[in-house]
Design an enzyme around this catalytic site. Structure first.
Site, PDB file in Angstrom:
ATOM      1  N   GLN A 508       0.811  -1.207   0.000  1.00 37.56           N
ATOM      2  CA  GLN A 508       0.000   0.000   0.000  1.00 37.56           C
ATOM      3  C   GLN A 508       0.849   1.264   0.000  1.00 37.56           C
ATOM      4  O   GLN A 508       0.491   2.266  -0.611  1.00 37.56           O
ATOM      5  CB  GLN A 508      -0.937   0.004   1.215  1.00 37.56           C
ATOM      6  N   GLU A 509       1.970   1.220   0.699  1.00 42.45           N
ATOM      7  CA  GLU A 509       2.810   2.401   0.838  1.00 42.45           C
ATOM      8  C   GLU A 509       3.465   2.804  -0.476  1.00 42.45           C
ATOM      9  O   GLU A 509       3.410   3.962  -0.873  1.00 42.45           O
ATOM     10  CB  GLU A 509       3.909   2.157   1.887  1.00 42.45           C
ATOM     11  N   SER A 510       4.129   1.871  -1.125  1.00 44.83           N
ATOM     12  CA  SER A 510       4.973   2.227  -2.268  1.00 44.83           C
ATOM     13  C   SER A 510       4.682   1.438  -3.531  1.00 44.83           C
ATOM     14  O   SER A 510       5.255   1.747  -4.575  1.00 44.83           O
ATOM     15  CB  SER A 510       6.444   2.012  -1.901  1.00 44.83           C
ATOM     16  N   TYR A 617      -6.473   3.589   3.568  1.00 47.54           N
ATOM     17  CA  TYR A 617      -5.173   2.945   3.762  1.00 47.54           C
ATOM     18  C   TYR A 617      -5.293   1.733   4.682  1.00 47.54           C
ATOM     19  O   TYR A 617      -4.814   0.642   4.367  1.00 47.54           O
ATOM     20  CB  TYR A 617      -4.219   3.979   4.361  1.00 47.54           C
TER      21      TYR A 617
END
Length: 664
Positions: A508-510, A617
């Site tokens: 999810q972050e990158s 998120y």
């Protein structure tokens, strides 16, 4: 003058090079590589010049790119820089030359906006059906305006479109004026838009709406920008001034809910019942964002008000937190169709129907139908709905491996070739546009081949996103890859962290983009903030840490996992709370938790996170983690068990200080 010895040496070198084709090949490659880099640099400067509206620089850099490998973009930037003055023949020539390319659709988007500004509706109407993506709200506003001017009834379509004043611009403001002046919008429509302008802090839009109503524009601006001053002057006379006052109430509530409530109560006798209800709805929305104890009462006092998209959703979330399933059901049933069809509200309506029937397990009737309707969706609420039907989350069996023959046409596709070129230049926006354009018309098997091509070129974000598009033929190893396992496994094993959860967060972050960097400055695979990295490094006893080290895979994973472990410990081992903290900062996560008076369903806690970004998120990370666990462990998983319940806990100022880093 060259000496004889130097001349002889030079001849010898030339002769040696001529007799060594490998060296010649390498030398030629270096020369070509240097020239390509110079051209790429010029292209980047051309792109910047267009953004800066510097026509002289555009011409200068475009002239240096006469033989560039992607000529369509050079010509596009040259044309875009003077689009307002370009002849229609020149624009059409560009579109004919590069017919079928993504950049033509991009230019058509630009041209449609310009045609709308010029009110050239004949050319606009000719070009609109050719706009493939048709994803620009302002173009859609011009399209409705063109139809309205021809006498077509478009009010309902306009109401469905006009929900976010922050993206209106002149086109949507013009549409509202056209509909009002043509009798398709009435005063109630304008008042609804005025309240939305206040909700979105859209001062210009509020002023334009009040001007259409013949009201005091200065008061409208004041209500949005300096609500305390507007409230001090009182509601004024007539409905328009009353509606402006309601906007000021909502704006004041952003700063102080209690002061807004006092102002509304003071002016209550001068306002109509409807205006009072609208005022309480504005207050209730802001109170919802802080999850305050009085919020449910504010929503009760707003009963009868026409609610915005955000208001009806937050009224429902507050009812969820209170366990008021009857209110949850009633709210969802009054939502517009676009919201009722959202998997979130389909799921919660099913839960409300179960509660109404007194069922704790095995839904039946309408609830079961609702759950089964979304249980095949590979997302947070699809997974929860699947579990409501008595099944656990599993990984579908992959089909036949993708062959080299299937990848070959993907590799030869000019769209994907341009995408690779742009990704190599770190132009992710352009690369993604070209990649997605290339996916148009592909079947599911071809999507999997494109995803595999992305894997081979180490563009894992495109692999994930491309594979995510398939519904029947699926490959979860593409959707949920685990790169750098040689680094991640020992890091999580040493800390005792759930590897599936960490990968779910990294995805999810990158999206596994090594050089990913957020607007806030977070870097790398785990998107670690520099301040967080320094704090964690100090805690770990790393004395030589430098910010540049965050781009190193091992360093990024080491610091990210250690920070995540610290946050998890501070959140009593709750992955839900720790995930929220990783995104929004531990302080916020603790404050949201501190609003609880008793343990609540983890899904309800997640759905009522006040930040849209963090709410989305956390859903995605927990959903990802469940799939990763199924992949790693080779057995069915429960998302409901993973998110569990979230219980209240007080926190101290010392704890706040210890993990205040990382807020983004």
């Amino acid at each position: 003058m060259i000496s004889a010895s130097k001349w002889i040496a030079g001849v010898a070198v030339v002769a040696w090079v001529a007799l060594n084709p490998v060296y010649m090949s390498q030398a030629r490659a270096e020369v070509i590589g240097a020239e390509t880099r110079r051209e790429d640099d010029a292209f980047l400067l051309l792109r910047d010049a267009v953004r800066q509206d510097d026509a002289a620089k555009v011409d200068f850099y475009a002239a240096r790119l006469a033989n560039y490998s992607i000529p369509s973009y050079v010509d596009y930037y040259r044309l875009k820089s003077r689009l307002k003055d370009a002849s229609y023949a020149e624009i059409r020539d560009f579109m004919k030359r590069y017919d079928g390319q993504a950049i033509v659709d991009r230019l058509r988007n630009d041209w449609l906006l310009d045609l709308g500004r010029k009110r050239d509706w004949a050319t606009f109407d000719e070009q609109l059906p050719l706009f493939v993506l048709n994803d620009d709200t302002q173009v859609k506003c011009y399209a409705l305006q063109s139809r309205a001017l021809k006498g077509q009834r478009v009010a309902d379509e306009a109401r469905a479109l006009l929900t976010s004043p922050s993206v209106y611009g002149e086109p949507c403001a013009g549409l509202i004026a056209t509909l009002f002046q043509g009798g398709q919008f009435n005063a109630d429509d304008l008042y609804e838009q005025l309240r939305l302008a206040g909700e979105f802090n859209a001062t210009g839009q509020a002023r334009r709406i009040v001007a259409l109503l013949g009201g005091p524009e200065k008061k409208a601006v004041q209500a949005v920008d300096t609500p305390a001053l507007a409230l001090a002057k009182g509601p004024g006379a007539g409905r328009t001034e009353h509606e402006i006052y309601v906007v000021a109430i909502g704006r004041m509530a952003k700063t102080s809910v209690k002061l807004a409530a006092l102002a509304l109560e003071k002016a209550a006798s001068q306002l109509s019942p409807q205006e009072r209800q609208e005022g309480w709805a504005a207050i209730a929305l802001q109170s919802s964002y802080s999850l305050a104890d009085d919020t449910a009462d504010y929503w009760r006092r707003s009963n009868g008000a026409k609610l915005s998209i955000d208001q009806i959703q937050w009224k429902t979330r507050i009812a969820l937190r209170a366990g008021d399933w009857r209110q949850v059901k009633a709210n969802i049933q009054t939502m517009p169709a676009s919201l009722r069809d959202d998997p979130a509200w389909i799921y919660w309506l099913g839960r409300a129907l179960m509660a109404e029937a007194g069922a704790t397990n095995h839904p039946s009737g309408e609830a079961e139908r609702l759950f089964r309707g979304i249980s095949d969706q590979p997302n947070f609420y699809g997974q929860l709905a699947l579990e409501e039907t008595g099944q656990l989350i599993t990984i579908p069996l992959p089909g036949l491996p993708i062959s080299a023959a299937e990848i070959a046409p993907i590799a030869a596709n000019p769209n994907f070739q341009r995408a690779l070129k742009f990704f190599g230049m770190r132009l992710r926006f352009e690369g993604t546009r070209e990649w997605n354009w290339g996916l148009r018309g592909l079947n599911e098997r071809e999507h999997l081949a494109a995803a595999e091509f992305a894997r081979q070129n180490d563009i894992l974000d495109r692999m994930v996103n491309t594979s995510d598009r398939t519904r029947i033929q699926v490959d979860y190893t593409q959707r949920f890859p685990s790169p750098h396992l040689d680094v991640m496994h020992p890091a999580t094993q040493t800390l005792g962290l759930d590897k599936a959860w960490v990968y779910g967060l990294m995805r999810q972050e990158s999206r596994f983009i090594l050089g990913a960097q957020s607007h806030a400055g977070a870097s790398g695979l785990m998107q670690v903030m520099p301040s967080t990295a320094r704090w964690v490094a100090k805690k770990m006893g790393v004395s030589d840490f430098a910010q540049e080290m965050l781009t190193d895979v091992r360093t990024n994973i080491m610091l990210g996992t250690n920070y995540l472990n610290m946050v998890l410990g501070n959140m009593d081992g709750s992955q839900v709370l720790a995930t929220a903290a990783y995104n929004a900062g531990p302080g916020r996560s603790r404050r949201w938790r501190a609003t609880l008076t008793k343990p609540i369903d983890g899904a309800i806690f997640i759905e009522s996170i006040p930040f849209v970004e963090t709410r989305t998120y956390v859903k995605n990370v927990m959903s990802n983690a469940t799939y990763y666990a199924a992949l790693f462990e080779g057995r069915p998983q429960s998302l409901k068990a993973r998110i569990g319940t979230v219980a209240p806990r007080s926190y101290t100022s010392e704890e706040e200080q210890q993990t205040s880093y990382g807020s983004r």
